[in-house]
Structures are given as structure tokens and as C-alpha cells.
Design a protein around this motif. Structure first.
Motif, PDB file in Angstrom:
ATOM      1  N   GLU A   2     -50.379  19.233  -6.781  1.00 34.13           N
ATOM      2  CA  GLU A   2     -49.979  18.415  -7.939  1.00 34.13           C
ATOM      3  C   GLU A   2     -51.209  17.753  -8.573  1.00 34.13           C
ATOM      4  O   GLU A   2     -51.322  17.665  -9.795  1.00 34.13           O
ATOM      5  N   LYS A   3     -52.147  17.302  -7.740  1.00 37.28           N
ATOM      6  CA  LYS A   3     -53.364  16.677  -8.230  1.00 37.28           C
ATOM      7  C   LYS A   3     -54.201  17.692  -9.012  1.00 37.28           C
ATOM      8  O   LYS A   3     -54.752  17.373 -10.069  1.00 37.28           O
ATOM      9  N   LYS A   6     -52.645  18.219 -12.480  1.00 36.49           N
ATOM     10  CA  LYS A   6     -52.959  17.109 -13.382  1.00 36.49           C
ATOM     11  C   LYS A   6     -54.411  17.197 -13.852  1.00 36.49           C
ATOM     12  O   LYS A   6     -54.717  16.947 -15.016  1.00 36.49           O
TER      13      LYS A   6
END
Length: 104
Positions: A2-3, A6
Motif C-alpha cells: 500500500e505504501k 501511494k
């Protein structure tokens, strides 16, 4: 994961901003060149006008001197001049300049 997603989105956004800024810089460069050209043309125009003004001043001085010398030498007096104004048309896009005439 997820990081990373982003960060990839942020990279894409920053790349878009970078491209937009590059386009603005290019536009500003074109405008700066145009303004520099226009400035150079205006400076040349002003220099020509200054030279023409100097030339007209010298001519005026010469004519005044001749008029004064003619009055001192000539015993014949001319009739008084009417209050007619003369106009000259200078080169370029300027309007005619009014030149004062002398009365006797």
C-alpha cells in the motif's frame, strides 16, 4: 504494498507537475524573447527620434541665426508673418509634430 502504491501515485503527480512547470518555463522563455525584441526595436526607434530632434534643433538654430543676420544686414523689412503653423511628418508611426513659427 500500500505504501508503494501511494509513493507511485505521488511520483506520477510530481512528474505531471514537473511537466507543467517545464511548459510554463518554455512559454515564459518565448514571451521573454518577444519582449526583448520589442524593447530593442523601441530603443532603436527612440534613438532615431532623438537624432531627428537634434537635427531639427540644429536646423532651427541655423535658420534663426540666418534670420537674425538677415535682419541686421537687410534694410528691407518683410510684412509680418501670419500665425500659420507648420507641420512635419516624421518617419514611423508617430503623429505629425507641430512646430512653432516666428512672428516678425
Amino acid at each position: 504494498a500500500e505504501k508503494n502504491l501511494k509513493l507511485e501515485e505521488k511520483i506520477t503527480m510530481l512528474q505531471q507537475q514537473n511537466e507543467e512547470l517545464r511548459a510554463r518555463i518554455e512559454q515564459n522563455t518565448v514571451i521573454t524573447r518577444q519582449l526583448s525584441e520589442e524593447n530593442a526595436n523601441l530603443q532603436e526607434y527612440v534613438e532615431k527620434e532623438v537624432e531627428e530632434k537634434k537635427k531639427l534643433s540644429r536646423t532651427n538654430e541655423e535658420l534663426l541665426w540666418k534670420l537674425q543676420e538677415g535682419d541686421a544686414v537687410s534694410p528691407v523689412k518683410l510684412p509680418p508673418a501670419s500665425s500659420t503653423s507648420f507641420y512635419r511628418c516624421s518617419s514611423g508611426n508617430s503623429s505629425p509634430a507641430k512646430v512653432r513659427t516666428l512672428r516678425r
